[in-house]
Design a protein around this motif. Sequence first.
Motif, PDB file in Angstrom:
ATOM      1  N   LYS A   3     -23.080 -49.794   6.968  1.00 44.68           N
ATOM      2  CA  LYS A   3     -22.456 -48.675   6.277  1.00 44.68           C
ATOM      3  C   LYS A   3     -20.957 -48.717   6.523  1.00 44.68           C
ATOM      4  O   LYS A   3     -20.496 -49.245   7.523  1.00 44.68           O
ATOM      5  N   LYS A   4     -20.216 -48.115   5.602  1.00 43.76           N
ATOM      6  CA  LYS A   4     -18.769 -48.030   5.739  1.00 43.76           C
ATOM      7  C   LYS A   4     -18.352 -46.571   5.626  1.00 43.76           C
ATOM      8  O   LYS A   4     -18.860 -45.836   4.788  1.00 43.76           O
ATOM      9  N   ILE A   5     -17.423 -46.185   6.481  1.00 45.35           N
ATOM     10  CA  ILE A   5     -16.814 -44.866   6.412  1.00 45.35           C
ATOM     11  C   ILE A   5     -15.326 -45.106   6.158  1.00 45.35           C
ATOM     12  O   ILE A   5     -14.634 -45.688   6.988  1.00 45.35           O
ATOM     13  N   MET A   6     -14.863 -44.675   5.004  1.00 53.56           N
ATOM     14  CA  MET A   6     -13.460 -44.846   4.638  1.00 53.56           C
ATOM     15  C   MET A   6     -12.650 -43.666   5.177  1.00 53.56           C
ATOM     16  O   MET A   6     -13.021 -42.515   4.960  1.00 53.56           O
ATOM     17  N   ILE A   7     -11.552 -43.958   5.850  1.00 54.85           N
ATOM     18  CA  ILE A   7     -10.679 -42.922   6.398  1.00 54.85           C
ATOM     19  C   ILE A   7      -9.455 -42.796   5.497  1.00 54.85           C
ATOM     20  O   ILE A   7      -8.743 -43.768   5.261  1.00 54.85           O
ATOM     21  N   ASN A   8      -9.227 -41.581   5.020  1.00 54.00           N
ATOM     22  CA  ASN A   8      -8.094 -41.336   4.126  1.00 54.00           C
ATOM     23  C   ASN A   8      -6.932 -40.651   4.821  1.00 54.00           C
ATOM     24  O   ASN A   8      -5.884 -40.451   4.228  1.00 54.00           O
ATOM     25  N   GLY A   9      -7.131 -40.251   6.058  1.00 48.76           N
ATOM     26  CA  GLY A   9      -6.069 -39.604   6.796  1.00 48.76           C
ATOM     27  C   GLY A   9      -6.616 -38.898   8.020  1.00 48.76           C
ATOM     28  O   GLY A   9      -7.820 -38.848   8.249  1.00 48.76           O
ATOM     29  N   PHE A  10      -5.707 -38.361   8.784  1.00 44.40           N
ATOM     30  CA  PHE A  10      -6.076 -37.619   9.976  1.00 44.40           C
ATOM     31  C   PHE A  10      -6.188 -36.147   9.613  1.00 44.40           C
ATOM     32  O   PHE A  10      -5.324 -35.604   8.935  1.00 44.40           O
ATOM     33  N   ALA A  11      -7.255 -35.514  10.064  1.00 38.41           N
ATOM     34  CA  ALA A  11      -7.448 -34.096   9.776  1.00 38.41           C
ATOM     35  C   ALA A  11      -6.524 -33.247  10.629  1.00 38.41           C
ATOM     36  O   ALA A  11      -6.027 -32.220  10.178  1.00 38.41           O
ATOM     37  N   SER A  12      -6.315 -33.675  11.856  1.00 37.68           N
ATOM     38  CA  SER A  12      -5.454 -32.904  12.750  1.00 37.68           C
ATOM     39  C   SER A  12      -4.922 -33.793  13.856  1.00 37.68           C
ATOM     40  O   SER A  12      -5.516 -34.800  14.208  1.00 37.68           O
ATOM     41  N   MET A  13      -3.772 -33.375  14.397  1.00 37.69           N
ATOM     42  CA  MET A  13      -3.171 -34.041  15.544  1.00 37.69           C
ATOM     43  C   MET A  13      -2.615 -32.974  16.453  1.00 37.69           C
ATOM     44  O   MET A  13      -1.957 -32.045  15.998  1.00 37.69           O
ATOM     45  N   SER A  14      -2.903 -33.118  17.725  1.00 38.70           N
ATOM     46  CA  SER A  14      -2.327 -32.204  18.705  1.00 38.70           C
ATOM     47  C   SER A  14      -1.505 -33.036  19.683  1.00 38.70           C
ATOM     48  O   SER A  14      -1.266 -34.213  19.438  1.00 38.70           O
ATOM     49  N   ASP A  15      -1.133 -32.432  20.799  1.00 38.73           N
ATOM     50  CA  ASP A  15      -0.332 -33.158  21.782  1.00 38.73           C
ATOM     51  C   ASP A  15      -1.098 -34.282  22.462  1.00 38.73           C
ATOM     52  O   ASP A  15      -0.492 -35.225  22.967  1.00 38.73           O
ATOM     53  N   ASN A  16      -2.437 -34.197  22.492  1.00 37.01           N
ATOM     54  CA  ASN A  16      -3.188 -35.215  23.228  1.00 37.01           C
ATOM     55  C   ASN A  16      -4.361 -35.823  22.472  1.00 37.01           C
ATOM     56  O   ASN A  16      -5.029 -36.700  22.991  1.00 37.01           O
ATOM     57  N   VAL A  47     -10.684 -52.022  11.400  1.00 33.97           N
ATOM     58  CA  VAL A  47     -12.077 -51.603  11.304  1.00 33.97           C
ATOM     59  C   VAL A  47     -12.612 -51.304  12.700  1.00 33.97           C
ATOM     60  O   VAL A  47     -12.683 -52.202  13.542  1.00 33.97           O
ATOM     61  N   TYR A  48     -12.968 -50.042  12.933  1.00 31.04           N
ATOM     62  CA  TYR A  48     -13.568 -49.659  14.213  1.00 31.04           C
ATOM     63  C   TYR A  48     -15.085 -49.721  14.056  1.00 31.04           C
ATOM     64  O   TYR A  48     -15.630 -49.263  13.056  1.00 31.04           O
ATOM     65  N   LEU A  49     -15.762 -50.291  15.060  1.00 30.90           N
ATOM     66  CA  LEU A  49     -17.209 -50.471  14.981  1.00 30.90           C
ATOM     67  C   LEU A  49     -17.964 -49.343  15.685  1.00 30.90           C
ATOM     68  O   LEU A  49     -17.690 -49.025  16.840  1.00 30.90           O
ATOM     69  N   LEU A  50     -18.924 -48.780  14.954  1.00 26.43           N
ATOM     70  CA  LEU A  50     -19.870 -47.822  15.501  1.00 26.43           C
ATOM     71  C   LEU A  50     -21.239 -48.478  15.466  1.00 26.43           C
ATOM     72  O   LEU A  50     -21.497 -49.342  14.629  1.00 26.43           O
ATOM     73  N   GLU A  51     -22.125 -48.049  16.350  1.00 29.63           N
ATOM     74  CA  GLU A  51     -23.457 -48.634  16.393  1.00 29.63           C
ATOM     75  C   GLU A  51     -24.510 -47.538  16.449  1.00 29.63           C
ATOM     76  O   GLU A  51     -24.340 -46.526  17.123  1.00 29.63           O
ATOM     77  N   LYS A  52     -25.592 -47.765  15.713  1.00 32.50           N
ATOM     78  CA  LYS A  52     -26.749 -46.876  15.761  1.00 32.50           C
ATOM     79  C   LYS A  52     -27.987 -47.733  15.575  1.00 32.50           C
ATOM     80  O   LYS A  52     -28.145 -48.395  14.542  1.00 32.50           O
ATOM     81  N   GLU A  53     -28.821 -47.731  16.597  1.00 32.09           N
ATOM     82  CA  GLU A  53     -30.081 -48.484  16.550  1.00 32.09           C
ATOM     83  C   GLU A  53     -29.867 -49.924  16.095  1.00 32.09           C
ATOM     84  O   GLU A  53     -30.498 -50.405  15.169  1.00 32.09           O
ATOM     85  N   ASP A  55     -27.619 -51.309  14.412  1.00 34.25           N
ATOM     86  CA  ASP A  55     -26.980 -51.489  13.119  1.00 34.25           C
ATOM     87  C   ASP A  55     -25.544 -50.980  13.235  1.00 34.25           C
ATOM     88  O   ASP A  55     -25.288 -49.993  13.921  1.00 34.25           O
ATOM     89  N   TYR A  56     -24.617 -51.653  12.580  1.00 35.99           N
ATOM     90  CA  TYR A  56     -23.216 -51.271  12.666  1.00 35.99           C
ATOM     91  C   TYR A  56     -22.786 -50.407  11.490  1.00 35.99           C
ATOM     92  O   TYR A  56     -23.259 -50.581  10.369  1.00 35.99           O
ATOM     93  N   THR A  57     -21.880 -49.510  11.785  1.00 36.25           N
ATOM     94  CA  THR A  57     -21.162 -48.754  10.765  1.00 36.25           C
ATOM     95  C   THR A  57     -19.693 -49.069  10.961  1.00 36.25           C
ATOM     96  O   THR A  57     -19.191 -49.047  12.083  1.00 36.25           O
ATOM     97  N   TYR A  58     -19.010 -49.378   9.866  1.00 41.01           N
ATOM     98  CA  TYR A  58     -17.609 -49.730   9.926  1.00 41.01           C
ATOM     99  C   TYR A  58     -16.748 -48.525   9.545  1.00 41.01           C
ATOM    100  O   TYR A  58     -16.926 -47.955   8.470  1.00 41.01           O
ATOM    101  N   VAL A  59     -15.823 -48.169  10.414  1.00 39.49           N
ATOM    102  CA  VAL A  59     -14.838 -47.137  10.108  1.00 39.49           C
ATOM    103  C   VAL A  59     -13.606 -47.875   9.605  1.00 39.49           C
ATOM    104  O   VAL A  59     -12.936 -48.580  10.364  1.00 39.49           O
ATOM    105  N   ILE A  60     -13.329 -47.747   8.315  1.00 38.79           N
ATOM    106  CA  ILE A  60     -12.275 -48.508   7.645  1.00 38.79           C
ATOM    107  C   ILE A  60     -10.983 -47.686   7.598  1.00 38.79           C
ATOM    108  O   ILE A  60     -10.956 -46.598   7.032  1.00 38.79           O
ATOM    109  N   ILE A  61      -9.919 -48.236   8.181  1.00 40.79           N
ATOM    110  CA  ILE A  61      -8.624 -47.550   8.223  1.00 40.79           C
ATOM    111  C   ILE A  61      -7.610 -48.441   7.507  1.00 40.79           C
ATOM    112  O   ILE A  61      -7.095 -49.404   8.069  1.00 40.79           O
TER     113      ILE A  61
END
Length: 122
Positions: A3-16, A47-53, A55-61
Amino acid sequence: MRKKIMINGFASMSDNECLLQVGPEINLDGIIATGQMLVDSDECAFVYLLEKEQDYTYVIIQEPVWTDLKRVLAGNLRVFLGNEEERIELVNFLDELAYLIENIKGNSNYGEIMVAKVEEIF
């Protein structure tokens, strides 16, 4: 199937910390952050890799988000992926990203376009 998760931006940013927001249809239950990143030179993306059972999910930036990534690196922020229901920390995100950026600069193995964009932004 990957699976792929496309990232379109950051929802929020704080100091940390910062949040890469995904839609409510994305179920993060049981997903594990691997602490590993790859490069997709063809799509000019990190591409950040996530894993579930096993299987990989790709976080696409992709490149439109990279100026925000530069601020994340400069601020040494913790990076999370989530929605209103749940979130997970993308462990080792900054170390992996910094390593990839340094490895890409001046390295034609990543393709001219990828190298040029990384050098321009980072």
